[in-house]
Scaffold this motif. Structure first.
Motif, mmCIF file in Angstrom:
data_model
loop_
_atom_site.group_PDB
_atom_site.id
_atom_site.type_symbol
_atom_site.label_atom_id
_atom_site.label_comp_id
_atom_site.label_asym_id
_atom_site.label_seq_id
_atom_site.Cartn_x
_atom_site.Cartn_y
_atom_site.Cartn_z
ATOM 1 N N GLN A 46 0.863 -1.185 0.000
ATOM 2 C CA GLN A 46 0.000 0.000 0.000
ATOM 3 C C GLN A 46 0.899 1.233 0.000
ATOM 4 O O GLN A 46 1.463 1.610 1.018
ATOM 5 C CB GLN A 46 -0.938 0.007 1.208
ATOM 6 C CG GLN A 46 -1.999 1.092 1.122
ATOM 7 C CD GLN A 46 -3.090 0.929 2.171
ATOM 8 O OE1 GLN A 46 -2.909 0.243 3.172
ATOM 9 N NE2 GLN A 46 -4.233 1.557 1.940
ATOM 10 N N ARG A 60 -6.037 1.284 -2.040
ATOM 11 C CA ARG A 60 -5.950 0.011 -2.754
ATOM 12 C C ARG A 60 -4.538 -0.526 -2.524
ATOM 13 O O ARG A 60 -3.671 0.198 -2.033
ATOM 14 C CB ARG A 60 -6.221 0.182 -4.256
ATOM 15 C CG ARG A 60 -5.232 1.108 -4.927
ATOM 16 C CD ARG A 60 -5.657 1.526 -6.326
ATOM 17 N NE ARG A 60 -4.723 2.530 -6.846
ATOM 18 C CZ ARG A 60 -4.803 3.819 -6.576
ATOM 19 N NH1 ARG A 60 -5.772 4.285 -5.818
ATOM 20 N NH2 ARG A 60 -3.912 4.669 -7.072
ATOM 21 N N ASN A 108 -3.463 -3.691 -9.490
ATOM 22 C CA ASN A 108 -4.190 -3.000 -8.429
ATOM 23 C C ASN A 108 -5.189 -3.968 -7.812
ATOM 24 O O ASN A 108 -5.970 -4.608 -8.529
ATOM 25 C CB ASN A 108 -4.950 -1.785 -8.983
ATOM 26 C CG ASN A 108 -4.051 -0.601 -9.219
ATOM 27 O OD1 ASN A 108 -3.521 -0.018 -8.281
ATOM 28 N ND2 ASN A 108 -3.867 -0.233 -10.481
ATOM 29 N N TRP A 109 -5.162 -4.066 -6.484
ATOM 30 C CA TRP A 109 -6.097 -4.929 -5.762
ATOM 31 C C TRP A 109 -7.068 -4.036 -4.985
ATOM 32 O O TRP A 109 -6.684 -3.365 -4.032
ATOM 33 C CB TRP A 109 -5.328 -5.845 -4.811
ATOM 34 C CG TRP A 109 -6.190 -6.862 -4.094
ATOM 35 C CD1 TRP A 109 -7.525 -7.051 -4.214
ATOM 36 C CD2 TRP A 109 -5.730 -7.836 -3.155
ATOM 37 N NE1 TRP A 109 -7.951 -8.077 -3.422
ATOM 38 C CE2 TRP A 109 -6.856 -8.577 -2.753
ATOM 39 C CE3 TRP A 109 -4.476 -8.145 -2.621
ATOM 40 C CZ2 TRP A 109 -6.769 -9.601 -1.828
ATOM 41 C CZ3 TRP A 109 -4.392 -9.174 -1.708
ATOM 42 C CH2 TRP A 109 -5.528 -9.898 -1.320
ATOM 43 N N TYR A 110 -8.314 -4.044 -5.445
ATOM 44 C CA TYR A 110 -9.395 -3.344 -4.760
ATOM 45 C C TYR A 110 -10.055 -4.365 -3.840
ATOM 46 O O TYR A 110 -10.823 -5.219 -4.283
ATOM 47 C CB TYR A 110 -10.384 -2.784 -5.785
ATOM 48 C CG TYR A 110 -9.726 -1.851 -6.787
ATOM 49 C CD1 TYR A 110 -9.591 -0.491 -6.519
ATOM 50 C CD2 TYR A 110 -9.217 -2.338 -7.993
ATOM 51 C CE1 TYR A 110 -8.977 0.366 -7.428
ATOM 52 C CE2 TYR A 110 -8.601 -1.485 -8.905
ATOM 53 C CZ TYR A 110 -8.484 -0.140 -8.611
ATOM 54 O OH TYR A 110 -7.872 0.709 -9.516
ATOM 55 N N ARG A 111 -9.735 -4.282 -2.552
ATOM 56 C CA ARG A 111 -10.087 -5.359 -1.629
ATOM 57 C C ARG A 111 -11.584 -5.454 -1.378
ATOM 58 O O ARG A 111 -12.101 -6.529 -1.058
ATOM 59 C CB ARG A 111 -9.332 -5.141 -0.309
ATOM 60 C CG ARG A 111 -7.822 -5.272 -0.485
ATOM 61 C CD ARG A 111 -7.068 -4.576 0.614
ATOM 62 N NE ARG A 111 -7.240 -3.119 0.537
ATOM 63 C CZ ARG A 111 -6.661 -2.249 1.346
ATOM 64 N NH1 ARG A 111 -5.891 -2.691 2.335
ATOM 65 N NH2 ARG A 111 -6.843 -0.948 1.202
ATOM 66 N N ASP A 115 -12.253 0.490 -1.627
ATOM 67 C CA ASP A 115 -11.048 0.818 -2.388
ATOM 68 C C ASP A 115 -11.440 1.417 -3.734
ATOM 69 O O ASP A 115 -12.446 1.009 -4.340
ATOM 70 C CB ASP A 115 -10.192 -0.431 -2.597
ATOM 71 C CG ASP A 115 -9.392 -0.788 -1.350
ATOM 72 O OD1 ASP A 115 -9.430 -0.021 -0.371
ATOM 73 O OD2 ASP A 115 -8.724 -1.835 -1.369
#
Length: 200
Positions: A46, A60, A108-111, A115
């Motif tokens: 992050q 994100r 990109n990880w949008y949890r 996010d």
């Protein structure tokens, strides 16, 4: 102009080449567990960005992978690529099969729906004048928003699990894009934007 194989997937908007291919992953006989694979395999972090002199954690997680020379500056950060993971290499090969060749990828990880990504264009000098960017989505569907810089015309696209979105031509000069928060969404989404980064 991209290969004619994508012509039936083109979205008719001005000042851009934009293509949306639903179920692209299944067309390449890829497994269905991509979301968990990438969540477990990539070295997520992050990052922080400076806004009006203050540091803020981005909403994100991110990871940058690519060829050794594919360093990249994004939102004031200098990003050095990690070597290609096995999953990312497989996806890169699948894109090359469709005549889309890249040397790097931003993950990109949008949890969950909290996010998000704010309005921006992918117009960094390293990407060249009219970059082609291939965006693969896995996991929960999310709304991808587009806004024309001059006319303020807005377009919403629902990016589904396993889909491929291709941005090309003069698009980054005329359009901004964003992924807004959707707080009702509890599941995650991972987005991979494959790019060709030049050494300046």
């Amino acid at each position: 102009m991209l290969s004619t194989q994508f012509s039936s997937y083109r979205i008719d908007i001005v000042d851009a080449e934009l293509y949306y291919v639903p179920n692209w992953l299944s067309q390449h006989d890829c497994v269905s567990s991509w979301y968990q694979q990438l969540a477990d395999e990539l070295a997520w972090q992050q990052d922080e960005i400076k806004v009006f002199g203050k540091l803020h954690r981005i909403p994100r997680l991110q990871a940058w992978y690519g060829d050794a020379e594919a360093s990249y500056r994004y939102s004031g950060q200098s990003m050095q690529p990690r070597p290609w993971s096995s999953s990312l290499s497989r996806l890169r090969h699948a894109l090359a099969h469709d005549q889309l060749v890249f040397n790097s990828v931003l993950a990109n990880w949008y949890r969950d729906g909290h996010d998000k990504m704010g309005w921006h264009s992918d117009n960094e000098p390293e990407l060249g004048r009219n970059p082609t960017i291939a965006s693969i989505s896995v996991g929960s569907s999310r709304t991808f928003q587009l806004k024309h810089r001059i006319t303020s015309k807005r377009i919403d696209l629902e990016l589904e699990d396993g889909s491929l979105l291709i941005m090309a031509g003069p698009m980054q000069h005329f359009w901004q894009h964003a992924l807004p928060a959707r707080k009702r969404i509890s599941q995650g989404r991972i987005n991979l934007t494959f790019r060709q980064v030049a050494q300046l």
